[in-house]
Design an enzyme around this catalytic site. Structure first.
Site, PDB file in Angstrom:
ATOM      1  CB  SER A 172      -0.916  -0.008   1.228  1.00  0.00           C
ATOM      2  OG  SER A 172      -1.648   1.195   1.317  1.00  0.00           O
TER       3      SER A 172
ATOM      4  CD  GLU B 177       8.940  -0.928  16.412  1.00  0.00           C
ATOM      5  OE1 GLU B 177       9.815  -1.802  16.263  1.00  0.00           O
ATOM      6  OE2 GLU B 177       8.411  -0.659  17.502  1.00  0.00           O
TER       7      GLU B 177
END
Length: 242
Positions: free
Chosen positions: A15, A40
């Site tokens: 994505s 993260e």
């Protein structure tokens, strides 16, 4: 965080390749570098996608602020492991002296009982916690095992995993074990009666209960129990043939 689903991470990386990093990560200065406070997972996916740079929001904050922001973001993720949440709650409570009520308020209005119940999962034996972490055992299946002796919890856990027990089945197994602890089978103690050997011998001979009562002079009586006429006739026959 300790656990990142690789399949989900790869999906996010694809994505990012197509749309870029839509939401910046949050970092805080640490020496000459920066510490990731929130994002993260996005950072790992960006690296996987081959990005060398990604948008960041830089904030100066205390250790407590960093932990709160990191936990809040993680709680919004569906793949967050419940034990990671419990560990974060524990840090807020023990390292920053926050009450369970304060933790709940800081994290979107969670109730004290919800925070407490999550923390209680850390009381599970290490092997059970690992099974949750590995996805072999659900939170619901593990919760009834809290407070059990380690060997008992591990035994029920193994059966749950092997046989695919439901939460209800686990609860039944735990209830059954607790019932045996509340009503333990008592070991038979040696009889105190001076006629114990005679009672045992006569009971075997007649195939029924026998009682012997004596007074301090040695006189007494022998009682032989029978349930019906046919048993009475059987005992009488034995007496007559003796």
């Amino acid at each position: 965080r300790r656990f990142f689903d690789e399949a989900a991470l790869s999906e996010l990386a694809e994505s990012i390749k197509e749309h870029g990093v839509v939401q910046p990560i949050v970092v805080t200065p640490k020496g000459s570098n920066y510490l990731i406070v929130a994002g993260e997972r996005r950072w790992r996916a960006a690296k996987k996608a081959g990005l060398e740079e990604l948008p960041c929001i830089v904030r100066s904050m205390s250790g407590q602020n960093r932990l709160e922001i990191s936990l809040i973001e993680n709680l919004q993720r569906h793949d967050l492991n419940v034990l990671e949440t419990a560990t974060a709650y524990l840090k807020l409570r023990d390292q920053f002296n926050m009450t369970l009520e304060e933790i709940g308020k800081r994290l979107g209005g969670k109730s004290v009982s919800a925070v407490s119940n999550t923390l209680r999962l850390l009381r599970l034996p290490k092997s059970v916690r690992q099974a949750i972490f590995d996805g072999e055992l659900s939170e619901g299946q593990a919760r009834p095992l809290i407070g059990l002796p380690e060997s008992v919890a591990e035994s029920i856990m193994k059966k749950t995993i092997a046989d695919g027990w439901s939460v209800r089945r686990v609860e039944q197994a735990v209830a059954l074990w607790k019932q045996t602890q509340d009503n333990p089978v008592k070991e038979k103690k040696p009889a105190d009666s001076p006629h114990a050997e005679a009672i045992e011998s006569l009971s075997k001979h007649f195939g029924t209960g026998v009682k012997i009562r004596t007074n301090n002079k040695g006189a007494g009586q022998i009682s032989i129990t029978f349930k019906n006429k046919s048993e009475f006739d059987r005992i009488r026959q034995l007496l007559e043939n003796s």
